[in-house]
Design a protein around this motif. Structure first.
Motif, PDB file in Angstrom:
ATOM      1  N   ASP A   1     -47.922 -32.858 -22.048  1.00  0.00           N
ATOM      2  CA  ASP A   1     -47.674 -32.233 -20.752  1.00  0.00           C
ATOM      3  C   ASP A   1     -47.100 -33.263 -19.772  1.00  0.00           C
ATOM      4  N   ARG A   2     -46.257 -32.802 -18.877  1.00  0.00           N
ATOM      5  CA  ARG A   2     -45.598 -33.711 -17.930  1.00  0.00           C
ATOM      6  C   ARG A   2     -46.602 -34.508 -17.101  1.00  0.00           C
ATOM      7  N   ILE A   3     -47.695 -33.881 -16.684  1.00  0.00           N
ATOM      8  CA  ILE A   3     -48.670 -34.563 -15.821  1.00  0.00           C
ATOM      9  C   ILE A   3     -49.200 -35.824 -16.486  1.00  0.00           C
ATOM     10  N   HIS A   4     -49.383 -35.785 -17.801  1.00  0.00           N
ATOM     11  CA  HIS A   4     -49.924 -36.953 -18.500  1.00  0.00           C
ATOM     12  C   HIS A   4     -48.884 -38.060 -18.636  1.00  0.00           C
ATOM     13  N   ARG A   5     -47.631 -37.688 -18.793  1.00  0.00           N
ATOM     14  CA  ARG A   5     -46.579 -38.707 -18.792  1.00  0.00           C
ATOM     15  C   ARG A   5     -46.476 -39.363 -17.419  1.00  0.00           C
ATOM     16  N   ASP A   6     -46.617 -38.547 -16.373  1.00  0.00           N
ATOM     17  CA  ASP A   6     -46.552 -39.093 -15.014  1.00  0.00           C
ATOM     18  C   ASP A   6     -47.719 -40.050 -14.748  1.00  0.00           C
ATOM     19  N   ILE A   7     -48.916 -39.674 -15.193  1.00  0.00           N
ATOM     20  CA  ILE A   7     -50.087 -40.539 -14.991  1.00  0.00           C
ATOM     21  C   ILE A   7     -49.893 -41.860 -15.725  1.00  0.00           C
ATOM     22  N   GLU A   8     -49.430 -41.797 -16.959  1.00  0.00           N
ATOM     23  CA  GLU A   8     -49.208 -43.023 -17.733  1.00  0.00           C
ATOM     24  C   GLU A   8     -48.189 -43.925 -17.039  1.00  0.00           C
TER      25      GLU A   8
END
Length: 228
Positions: free
Chosen positions: A51-58
């Motif tokens: 999911d995009r949110i997890h890429r953003d957090i990373e």
């Protein structure tokens, strides 16, 4: 499998089709992973990892010295410090306790944080300030390190039972609000949270002992009592 189990003729020639897929974009690569993993028994956190949110957090955490493991042992295998690595389920637990004030659910039902869409959207939202995830990861790690420093006075079971409740209280003390929202949590300076650890621990441990050391009995416990 059946073909090879039945002692095939060594002179027989068979062809096996092998495709090598080299997508140009990471998103295409991750869609392939997700589609493939959905056919097998893969932990839900691994499916959500694309999911995009997890890429953003990373991407947000990495330049700040934190490593968000969207894939199992992704950074551990690179030799990164364990106290700077946070996995998806662990971050979900931290957000559930610190932001949502639900330490019992974070402690007892971590898998449901990803299974139920309602809970998942409340934990991982693109509408939250991205700083919130750094604060929650750092604060939870501080609490756990603080509690482990008290072993053997505390048993491993007690550390596990108390860590999310203590994090809930620290989040409220550090934000100065009884029910802090995402913006209030995001504004917390993680480096300044150490001063709240003692009072948060004492308050939670007192409530824990009053209720006989049973986590289910801790449901009536509210962090607000510390602020009164």
């Amino acid at each position: 499998v059946n073909h090879f189990a039945s002692a095939p003729d060594p002179n027989e020639t068979r062809c096996v089709l092998v495709r090598t897929v080299s997508p140009d974009e990471e998103r295409s690569y991750e869609r392939i992973i997700r589609a493939t993993n959905s056919q097998t028994s893969i932990p839900l956190a691994s499916l959500k990892a694309t999911d995009r949110i997890h890429r953003d957090i990373e991407d947000f955490l990495k330049p700040r010295g934190w490593y968000y493991e969207r894939r199992k042992n992704q950074y551990k295998n690179e030799g990164k410090a364990l106290d700077r690595i946070v996995a998806i389920p662990a971050l979900a637990q931290a957000v559930m306790s610190i932001l949502l004030g639900r330490p019992n659910d974070a402690r007892a039902r971590p898998s449901t944080l990803l299974k139920r869409d309602e809970d998942y959207q409340r934990v991982f939202s693109e509408h939250y300030p991205i700083d919130l995830y750094l604060v929650c990861a750092s604060l939870q790690k501080q609490v756990e390190g603080y509690l482990r420093s008290r072993v053997p006075a505390l048993s491993a079971k007690e550390v596990n039972n108390l860590r999310f409740h203590v994090a809930t209280v620290v989040g409220r003390l550090a934000s100065g609000e009884r029910t802090p929202g995402p913006e209030a949590i995001a504004r917390i300076d993680p480096e300044a949270c150490g001063r709240y650890l003692d009072v948060a621990f004492e308050a939670v441990k007192e409530a824990y002992e009053e209720m006989g050391g049973h986590m289910e009995a801790m449901r009536p416990f509210h962090a607000q009592r510390v602020l009164d």
